[in-house]
Design a protein around this motif. Structure first.
Motif, PDB file in Angstrom:
ATOM      1  N   ALA A   1       0.806  -1.314   0.003  1.00 59.10           N
ATOM      2  CA  ALA A   1       0.045   0.068  -0.019  1.00 59.10           C
ATOM      3  C   ALA A   1       0.831   1.265   0.066  1.00 59.10           C
ATOM      4  O   ALA A   1       0.497   2.199  -0.605  1.00 59.10           O
ATOM      5  CB  ALA A   1      -1.092   0.103   1.214  1.00 59.10           C
TER       6      ALA A   1
ATOM      7  N   SER B   1       3.516   1.321  -3.830  1.00 54.61           N
ATOM      8  CA  SER B   1       2.868   2.321  -4.494  1.00 54.61           C
ATOM      9  C   SER B   1       3.545   3.338  -4.767  1.00 54.61           C
ATOM     10  O   SER B   1       2.919   4.693  -5.364  1.00 54.61           O
ATOM     11  CB  SER B   1       1.626   2.578  -3.848  1.00 54.61           C
TER      12      SER B   1
ATOM     13  N   ALA C   1       4.172   5.916  -2.620  1.00 51.89           N
ATOM     14  CA  ALA C   1       3.805   7.112  -2.067  1.00 51.89           C
ATOM     15  C   ALA C   1       4.996   8.096  -1.589  1.00 51.89           C
ATOM     16  O   ALA C   1       4.499   9.256  -1.592  1.00 51.89           O
ATOM     17  CB  ALA C   1       2.966   6.775  -0.712  1.00 51.89           C
TER      18      ALA C   1
ATOM     19  N   HIS D   1       1.974  10.878  -3.432  1.00 52.46           N
ATOM     20  CA  HIS D   1       0.446  10.701  -3.348  1.00 52.46           C
ATOM     21  C   HIS D   1       0.086  10.109  -1.941  1.00 52.46           C
ATOM     22  O   HIS D   1       1.011   9.870  -1.177  1.00 52.46           O
ATOM     23  CB  HIS D   1      -0.199   9.879  -4.366  1.00 52.46           C
TER      24      HIS D   1
ATOM     25  N   PRO E   1      -2.054   7.238  -0.368  1.00 58.55           N
ATOM     26  CA  PRO E   1      -2.706   6.086  -0.538  1.00 58.55           C
ATOM     27  C   PRO E   1      -3.416   5.895   0.911  1.00 58.55           C
ATOM     28  O   PRO E   1      -2.614   5.788   1.839  1.00 58.55           O
ATOM     29  CB  PRO E   1      -2.043   5.030  -1.106  1.00 58.55           C
TER      30      PRO E   1
ATOM     31  N   THR F   1      -6.964  -0.162  -1.421  1.00 59.43           N
ATOM     32  CA  THR F   1      -6.111   0.763  -1.219  1.00 59.43           C
ATOM     33  C   THR F   1      -5.971   1.925  -2.247  1.00 59.43           C
ATOM     34  O   THR F   1      -6.064   1.426  -3.299  1.00 59.43           O
ATOM     35  CB  THR F   1      -4.530   0.318  -1.213  1.00 59.43           C
ATOM     36  N   ALA F   2      -6.377   2.995  -2.122  1.00 61.03           N
ATOM     37  CA  ALA F   2      -6.735   4.218  -3.138  1.00 61.03           C
ATOM     38  C   ALA F   2      -6.479   5.416  -2.470  1.00 61.03           C
ATOM     39  O   ALA F   2      -6.174   5.577  -1.203  1.00 61.03           O
ATOM     40  CB  ALA F   2      -8.076   4.089  -3.666  1.00 61.03           C
ATOM     41  N   ASN F   3      -6.164   6.462  -3.196  1.00 65.41           N
ATOM     42  CA  ASN F   3      -6.010   7.855  -2.874  1.00 65.41           C
ATOM     43  C   ASN F   3      -7.180   8.694  -3.216  1.00 65.41           C
ATOM     44  O   ASN F   3      -8.128   8.178  -3.888  1.00 65.41           O
ATOM     45  CB  ASN F   3      -4.595   8.258  -3.642  1.00 65.41           C
TER      46      ASN F   3
ATOM     47  N   GLU G   1      -7.499   6.809  -7.723  1.00 60.45           N
ATOM     48  CA  GLU G   1      -6.729   5.687  -8.216  1.00 60.45           C
ATOM     49  C   GLU G   1      -6.498   4.540  -7.159  1.00 60.45           C
ATOM     50  O   GLU G   1      -5.908   5.016  -6.101  1.00 60.45           O
ATOM     51  CB  GLU G   1      -5.168   6.384  -8.406  1.00 60.45           C
TER      52      GLU G   1
ATOM     53  N   CYS H   1      -4.862   1.361  -5.862  1.00 59.57           N
ATOM     54  CA  CYS H   1      -3.269   0.895  -5.909  1.00 59.57           C
ATOM     55  C   CYS H   1      -3.245  -0.496  -5.293  1.00 59.57           C
ATOM     56  O   CYS H   1      -2.218  -1.302  -5.796  1.00 59.57           O
ATOM     57  CB  CYS H   1      -2.442   1.856  -4.704  1.00 59.57           C
ATOM     58  N   GLN H   2      -4.369  -0.929  -4.846  1.00 59.81           N
ATOM     59  CA  GLN H   2      -4.323  -2.332  -4.465  1.00 59.81           C
ATOM     60  C   GLN H   2      -5.663  -2.926  -4.096  1.00 59.81           C
ATOM     61  O   GLN H   2      -6.537  -2.271  -3.822  1.00 59.81           O
ATOM     62  CB  GLN H   2      -3.436  -2.636  -3.063  1.00 59.81           C
TER      63      GLN H   2
END
Length: 292
Positions: free
Chosen positions: A110, A114, A116, A190, A192, A225-227, A231, A233-234
């Motif tokens: 995550a 990703s 981050a 970003h 996440p 997992t997202a932002n 988007e 990510c997982q």
């Protein structure tokens, strides 16, 4: 090896029957988080997250070291978790449980994989010296949904963290003290965040932020997992009942809206902490930025 105390047959039947009527024991909606309290320590890079009765403390430590031979231009970022018997009798000192292994792997995907954090920004001298950051999650109390709590804590600690400024003179790297130069924030690409959903009734019913008792009664879990930009990510399906593709899409839609709320909560807590540290507008006076 000790195990977590399982709910009795009556407790399990009561929880499941209540969920059939869209009722949770703590009165929350199916897609609602428990009350989240986020605070920061006196030092930079320390975040304390309380999600209901679950509590996680994340700390970022930094040191200068040599990079990996195959990643000469990238710094090092690692995430570790520490589950002690203080959080739950099921955890033992020095023995890694399946929960700890799974937690570490999901956080790794995550936050680290990703991208981050920009690891290239941690490079001081290519192939010679880089910053090595370690995020350590201390589980202080366990009442379900450890992953979401740890993810919020680590992400908040990364945004809150400051590292010393450096100067490169030939082959030498000089790390300046706080008295010489202001600390430098980390370069985040970003933000996440993980949202874990528990599945019931063959995957037809989904609840967010399950407590420990609800997790023990669920038929499976899905982690997305997202932002805040939507988007993803997982997506991780942690065993249990098979899930239809439409159920996963529904989970993603729920997560995208929840991540925006969590991101706003973290940003608000950071602003509040920055205002508390900025005594008498001192940070504005020390800043070299102009109005152009």
């Amino acid at each position: 090896m000790p195990r977590e105390a399982e709910p009795s047959n009556n407790e399990r039947a009561f929880i499941l029957e209540a969920l059939q009527q869209d009722i949770r024991l703590d009165g929350r909606a199916l897609d609602a988080f428990r009350h989240i309290r986020l605070s920061f320590g006196d030092e930079y890079g320390v975040a304390d997250v309380r999600l209901g009765k679950t509590r996680v403390l994340a700390r970022i430590s930094a040191s200068v070291t040599a990079p990996f031979p195959d990643r000469k231009f990238d710094g090092i970022f690692t995430i570790t978790t520490e589950l002690s018997p203080m959080a739950s009798p099921a955890f033992e000192v020095g023995r890694q449980t399946e929960t700890e292994t799974l937690l570490s792997r999901l956080l790794e995907v995550a936050l680290r994989r990703s991208s981050a954090l920009s690891t290239e920004s941690l490079c001081l001298l290519a192939g010679s010296k880089v910053w090595s950051l370690t995020a350590t999650c201390h589980i202080l109390s366990h009442d379900g949904n450890l992953l979401d709590s740890c993810c919020i804590a680590v992400l908040a600690a990364l945004q809150h963290c400051r590292i010393p400024d450096t100067t490169v003179r030939g082959e030498e790297v000089v790390v300046h003290a706080v008295e010489e130069r202001n600390l430098v924030p980390l370069a985040m690409l970003h933000h996440p965040l993980c949202v874990t959903m528990a599945l019931f009734e063959g995957g037809e019913k989904i609840i967010v932020d399950a407590t420990l008792r609800e997790q023990q009664c669920c038929e499976g879990e899905v982690v997305v997992t997202a932002n805040k930009h939507g988007e993803v990510c997982q997506i991780a399906k942690l065993g249990g009942v098979p899930s239809d593709a439409l159920v996963l899409l529904k989970c993603v839609d729920v997560v995208v809206s929840k991540v925006k709320e969590l991101d706003a909560l973290v940003a608000k807590a950071l602003e509040k902490d920055a205002a508390k540290r900025d005594i008498g507008g001192l940070m504005a006076e020390l800043s070299a930025e102009n109005a152009r």
